[in-house]
Every structure is written in C-alpha cells, then in structure tokens.
Design an enzyme around this catalytic site. Structure first.
Site, mmCIF file in Angstrom:
data_model
loop_
_atom_site.group_PDB
_atom_site.id
_atom_site.type_symbol
_atom_site.label_atom_id
_atom_site.label_comp_id
_atom_site.label_asym_id
_atom_site.label_seq_id
_atom_site.Cartn_x
_atom_site.Cartn_y
_atom_site.Cartn_z
ATOM 1 C CE LYS A 48 -2.127 -1.424 3.813
ATOM 2 N NZ LYS A 48 -2.013 -2.852 4.137
ATOM 3 C CD GLU A 110 8.127 -1.120 -3.075
ATOM 4 O OE1 GLU A 110 7.393 -0.301 -2.482
ATOM 5 O OE2 GLU A 110 8.189 -2.314 -2.746
ATOM 6 C CG ASP A 114 14.901 -1.318 5.464
ATOM 7 O OD1 ASP A 114 16.137 -1.182 5.554
ATOM 8 O OD2 ASP A 114 14.172 -1.445 6.468
ATOM 9 C CE LYS A 142 15.417 2.745 7.139
ATOM 10 N NZ LYS A 142 14.346 2.396 8.137
ATOM 11 C CG PHE A 163 10.224 2.849 12.618
ATOM 12 C CD1 PHE A 163 10.297 1.459 12.615
ATOM 13 C CD2 PHE A 163 9.023 3.446 12.259
ATOM 14 C CE1 PHE A 163 9.196 0.687 12.266
ATOM 15 C CE2 PHE A 163 7.924 2.683 11.902
ATOM 16 C CZ PHE A 163 8.012 1.303 11.907
ATOM 17 C CB VAL A 164 11.249 6.952 7.998
ATOM 18 C CG1 VAL A 164 12.656 7.379 8.395
ATOM 19 C CG2 VAL A 164 11.316 5.831 6.965
ATOM 20 C CG ASP A 170 2.348 1.056 7.849
ATOM 21 O OD1 ASP A 170 3.282 0.705 7.095
ATOM 22 O OD2 ASP A 170 1.744 0.265 8.601
ATOM 23 N NE ARG A 176 -0.598 2.200 5.047
ATOM 24 C CZ ARG A 176 0.359 1.314 4.801
ATOM 25 N NH1 ARG A 176 1.422 1.677 4.114
ATOM 26 N NH2 ARG A 176 0.283 0.079 5.251
#
Ligand code: PRP
Length: 194
Positions: A48, A110, A114, A142, A163-164, A170, A176
């Site tokens: 999503k 995308e 990560d 990342k 942590f983004v 989300d 989001r």
C-alpha cells in the site's frame, strides 16, 4: 484526528518536507521521462505504501515535455513475513497486476527500499514475464540493511537509518497520510504493544 504537525507528540522530527518530496518526485519524473521519451510506459505501484508516490509521479510525468507517449498505471500488493523490525525473507504476492506486461516498458514504483527483499522479489517475477524494459524507481532509499544487492534505477532521496513514517509509510497502519517524511520517537514503537 490529531493535528498533523504533532500527531500526539509521537513525531520526533521531520526528515523531508512536503516540498522536498515534491522536488524529488519532479527529478524522478524527468529522469524517467528522458529514458522513455516518445514510448508508452507502464508504472506499477506496490501497495500500500507506494500508492502515494505513484499517483504523484504519474502527475509529474504527465507534465514533462517530450516524455512518454502514453502512461498507464497498475498496482501489485505483496507482504513480507516476519515481525515489524525484521523480515523473514519470504515475500508473498497478495495482488498481481491486472495488465499483461510482456513486451512493454515497465517501471516498478516503490516508496522505500530497505533490506531489498521486496523489490528483488518483484524484479524477479516481473522479469520472467519478458517486458521490453524493466526499471525500478524508489522514492526513499535506506541502504543500511540490505540483505540482497538489488539494483535501483531511480532513487529520490536517501533516508536516515531510523524508523520513518509518512508519505505512504506506516507504523501499524497509521501515519501514511502525513504529507512529509518523519522520524518517530523510539518510545512509540518500543512501548506500544497492540
Ligand atoms: C514496505 C515498502 C516496500 C517494502 C520495502 O512495504 O512499501 O514494499 O516495505 O522493504 P524491504 O526493502 O525491507 O523489503 P510493507 O511491507 O511495509 O507494506 P505496505 O506498503 O503495505 O506498508
């Protein structure tokens, strides 16, 4: 609904503003437009998270002079197993494209790469379908925890090793909708248990 600026005090800092993200998408659109000038192009957004960047990228691409002759859009959905912090390495398709991609110019879109497993999986299955060209566009890179050496053709911005959330990304399905990329306070994901 909490004010977007504070989000109940859970946001530590803004990493990229709405304008910085818009500028990055504009740069991505110009790069993609140059590579597919005068040719039809199919963008495949990965649900999503990439819903947001896909829509904004399509709009930006549509205004670049001398870009693709036609722009089509499709979506896929995948899930990776594991807990929130570490993927097991297994990626499963939840929703396939609705269009045949054989012989077509395709760009996977995308929101973030990560460990690279999701994009590597997508590139693998889409390449088997023999597109004319297959490229990958990622808004936020990342590059710190790659588990596979996945190739990305178009990169918007490099995010820090944190942590983004926001702009599609989300935490437990929240955030989001933020129009910017933010870093959460670490207590948010260390204390919350549901
Ligand atoms: C996110 C993101 C990518 C993937 C990247 O999706 O949208 O698809 O993780 O991670 P990786 O490089 O470590 O594989 P997520 O699985 O969180 O699903 P979502 O887009 O529905 O939030």
């Amino acid at each position: 609904m909490k004010p977007l600026e504070t989000y109940d005090g859970t946001i530590e800092r803004t990493l990229f503003t709405q304008q910085e993200i818009a500028d990055a998408i504009e740069r991505l659109a110009h790069s993609i437009a140059a590579d597919f000038a005068g040719q039809p192009l199919l963008l495949i957004g990965v649900l999503k998270g990439a819903l947001y960047v896909t829509v904004d990228l399509v709009r930006a691409l549509s205004t670049v002079a001398g870009g693709p002759s036609e722009i089509h859009v499709d979506y896929m959905a995948v899930s990776s197993y594991g807990n929130e912090n570490r993927s097991s390495g297994e990626v499963r398709m939840l929703k396939d494209t609705m269009q045949n991609i054989a012989g077509r110019n395709v760009v996977i879109v995308e929101d973030i790469v990560d460990n690279g497993l999701t994009l590597d999986y997508l590139q693998g299955i889409l390449q088997q379908r023999e597109p004319k060209a297959l490229k990958s566009c990622v808004l936020f890179d990342k590059p710190y925890n790659r588990r596979v050496d996945v190739h990305v053709d178009y990169i918007g911005l490099t995010a820090p090793d944190a942590f983004v959330v926001g702009y599609g990304l989300d935490y437990q399905e929240a955030y989001r909708n933020l129009p910017y990329l933010a870093q959460l306070h670490s207590w948010v994901f260390s204390e919350k248990t549901d």
